[in-house]
Motif scaffolding. Structure first.
Motif, PDB file in Angstrom:
ATOM      1  N   GLY A   1       0.820  -1.541   0.079  1.00 37.05           N
ATOM      2  CA  GLY A   1       0.073   0.168  -0.076  1.00 37.05           C
ATOM      3  C   GLY A   1       0.892   1.297  -0.011  1.00 37.05           C
ATOM      4  O   GLY A   1       0.277   2.421  -0.558  1.00 37.05           O
ATOM      5  N   LYS A   2       2.091   1.284   0.750  1.00 32.42           N
ATOM      6  CA  LYS A   2       2.517   2.372   0.827  1.00 32.42           C
ATOM      7  C   LYS A   2       3.295   3.106  -0.382  1.00 32.42           C
ATOM      8  O   LYS A   2       3.468   4.235  -0.310  1.00 32.42           O
ATOM      9  N   VAL A   3       3.150   2.290  -1.433  1.00 34.48           N
ATOM     10  CA  VAL A   3       3.869   2.763  -2.680  1.00 34.48           C
ATOM     11  C   VAL A   3       3.085   3.888  -3.166  1.00 34.48           C
ATOM     12  O   VAL A   3       3.245   4.853  -4.079  1.00 34.48           O
ATOM     13  N   ILE A   4       1.726   3.966  -2.792  1.00 36.48           N
ATOM     14  CA  ILE A   4       0.733   5.034  -3.474  1.00 36.48           C
ATOM     15  C   ILE A   4       0.849   6.453  -2.429  1.00 36.48           C
ATOM     16  O   ILE A   4       0.194   7.273  -3.126  1.00 36.48           O
ATOM     17  N   ASP A   5       1.636   6.433  -1.709  1.00 31.43           N
ATOM     18  CA  ASP A   5       1.859   7.530  -0.818  1.00 31.43           C
ATOM     19  C   ASP A   5       2.131   9.025  -1.764  1.00 31.43           C
ATOM     20  O   ASP A   5       1.378   9.723  -1.569  1.00 31.43           O
ATOM     21  N   PRO A   6       2.883   8.896  -2.604  1.00 34.03           N
ATOM     22  CA  PRO A   6       3.326  10.087  -3.621  1.00 34.03           C
ATOM     23  C   PRO A   6       1.730  10.631  -3.969  1.00 34.03           C
ATOM     24  O   PRO A   6       1.966  11.812  -4.595  1.00 34.03           O
TER      25      PRO A   6
END
Ligand code: ZN
Ligand code: ZN
Length: 347
Positions: free
Chosen positions: A310-315
């Motif tokens: 999930g963290k990959v979508i932060d930007p």
């Protein structure tokens, strides 16, 4: 407590109003959800601006918004499989349940779909009513910020999953939120290279952050040469059109390898002229239209993706604002300074 804060389209014309409204009562097959976080979608911006599509579709007054996470606050009397206090999101396409498509498990192309925040009151409000069958319990290991994004992430998931991308070169045109979500989904699904074409430098930068192998300015005069260089002179195998721009569509079709597959999600504002003979028929290309999310296959795929990485979508989440600042969110989106704007609805 009988009233709630809402973001409402009061009548035709540009803008929205922050006002109060009565808290709705759930019908027997619905649940009442206390909204925690909501996301602003391009669809909401169309309604805010009151463009030709909004004018033809939306009947104000209407509470807008369809992307959210919240907790179940009350159950309609027929609802047995859900519980008060459960953390949930919901599919915003409310299907008729009995047309040929619904009966064939193709609710995403239902003949008589009603959309939350478009055809009935939506989630830019402290409370929203949703049919129980649309409710999606959010996995406890998925944080709220991601849980509010199932809907747009699902559009991207549906588009990427429409054809195999594993070990293939994928071209994406248009790096709005859905185009950007499609990048890590394609990479996670085993794509060889993901090449993104986008005129806006701010969006190109985010595309790189979420895993694009190459980003190109649509107006780069060498764009054709570069894409062929990245793809062993054959062109991409898969083309995901996310911009709705006719020129992008023609560029992608021109470069696509023979036998390639195309999924179209971006909505062109007008008719697009194509060279069917040269760019599609003789090349043996397959084109698909993509709308909504598969119910609920896409949701299970999004859950797996968010749990895994999930963290990959932060930007892509560029703004988190209070509900009162919703107008600022629209302004930033309109100025191309925001991608996904999340609203804190309940304090
Ligand atoms: Zn949306
Ligand atoms: Zn139907």
């Amino acid at each position: 407590m009988s009233t709630m804060n809402v973001v409402k389209k009061q009548g035709p014309g540009r803008g929205i109003e922050i006002t109060t409204d009565a808290i709705p009562e759930p019908a027997p097959d619905e649940v009442l959800i206390k909204v925690n976080i909501a996301g602003i979608c391009g669809t909401d911006l169309h309604i805010y601006r009151w463009d030709a599509w909004a004018e033809s579709r939306v009947k104000p007054p209407l509470i807008i918004g369809h992307e959210f996470i919240g907790t179940i606050y009350a159950l309609g009397k027929n609802v047995k499989h859900l519980q008060i206090g459960q953390r949930v999101s919901a599919e915003g396409h409310i299907t008729c349940g009995h047309c040929k498509y619904c009966r064939n498990g193709q609710g995403h192309i239902c003949k008589d779909v009603k959309i939350l925040g478009v055809d009935r009151n939506g989630c830019f409000a402290e409370f929203v009513c949703v049919p129980a069958e649309n409710v999606w319990p959010v996995h406890p290991d998925i944080p709220d910020f991601y849980g509010a994004l199932f809907d747009p992430l699902g559009n991207a998931m549906h588009t990427v999953m429409a054809q195999p991308v594993s070990m293939k070169n994928v071209l994406i045109t248009g790096a709005g939120s859905i185009g950007l979500f499609a990048i890590p989904i394609a990479k996670e699904s085993g794509a060889k290279k993901v090449i993104v074409v986008e005129p806006n430098p701010f969006k190109r930068e985010i595309a790189l952050k979420v895993g694009a192998d190459h980003v190109l300015d649509f107006y780069d005069s060498d764009i054709r040469r570069k894409i062929l260089d990245y793809t062993d002179e054959l062109g991409p195998d898969v083309f995901l059109e996310m911009s709705g721009n006719g020129q992008s569509l023609r560029l992608g079709l021109e470069l696509l390898s023979n036998g390639g597959e195309v999924s179209l999600l971006g909505i062109p504002p007008r008719e697009v002229e194509l060279n069917l003979a040269e760019q599609i028929i003789f090349k043996g290309i397959t084109i698909r239209g993509i709308t909504g999310r598969r119910m609920f296959e896409t949701w299970y795929q999004c859950e797996s993706f968010l749990l895994k990485n999930g963290k990959v979508i932060d930007p892509i989440i560029t703004h988190v604002l209070d509900l009162e600042d919703v107008e600022k969110g629209f302004m930033e989106m309109e100025a191309n300074k925001a991608i996904k704007v999340l609203l804190k609805v309940s304090k």
